[in-house]
Design a protein around this motif. Structure first.
Motif: not given
Length: 144
Positions: A48-60
């Motif tokens: 999984v990837l965690l992304v913010d509302i701008k679709s920037e990846t935050v974590g993996y």
């Protein structure tokens, strides 16, 4: 924030490579791909990837089927997103999946990664072994 489940594809691998390029100092304690490379992405049973509302990846995060049919957990946040509770979101997602599949989960963590150790203990991981630099921990199936 949104969790994206990555399927085994070249497009997903590119997303992981982008994450690794942006992870910064976080890679000092997350050495999974340094040791194994792209080929081990095929051993993942859940990524999984965690992304913010701008679709920037935050974590993996991933669950990986390795030696002796043990499932190993890996998690990493991009440096600038650490300390904001995002690791908990990834852990909850990974462990919910593990619970649904009735999987015992293992991990290794650097002894000096105090924040990581606290997170894992909070989620029910117990020490079962160690070496000079690392703790080895596992978690039996439970409710998150």
């Amino acid at each position: 924030m949104k969790i994206i489940n990555l399927e085994k594809s070249d497009e997903s691998w590119l997303k992981i490579e982008d994450f690794l390029k942006n992870a910064g100092n976080s890679l000092n304690s997350f050495r999974y791909y340094d040791k194994r490379g792209r080929l081990d992405f095929d051993k993942h049973i859940y990524t999984v990837l965690l992304v913010d509302i701008k679709s920037e990846t935050v974590g993996y995060g991933h669950l990986d089927l390795c030696e002796k049919n043990k499932v190993w957990l890996g998690i990493c946040l991009i440096e600038k997103f650490k300390g904001k509770g995002y690791g908990k979101l990834i852990m909850e997602n990974l462990l919910n999946y593990a619970n649904q599949k009735n999987l015992e989960v293992n991990l290794s963590v650097d002894k000096n990664n105090v924040i990581g150790v606290k997170l894992y203990v909070k989620f029910g991981f117990k020490h079962y072994n160690s070496n000079t630099n690392m703790f080895f921990m596992k978690r039996r199936v439970t409710n998150v």
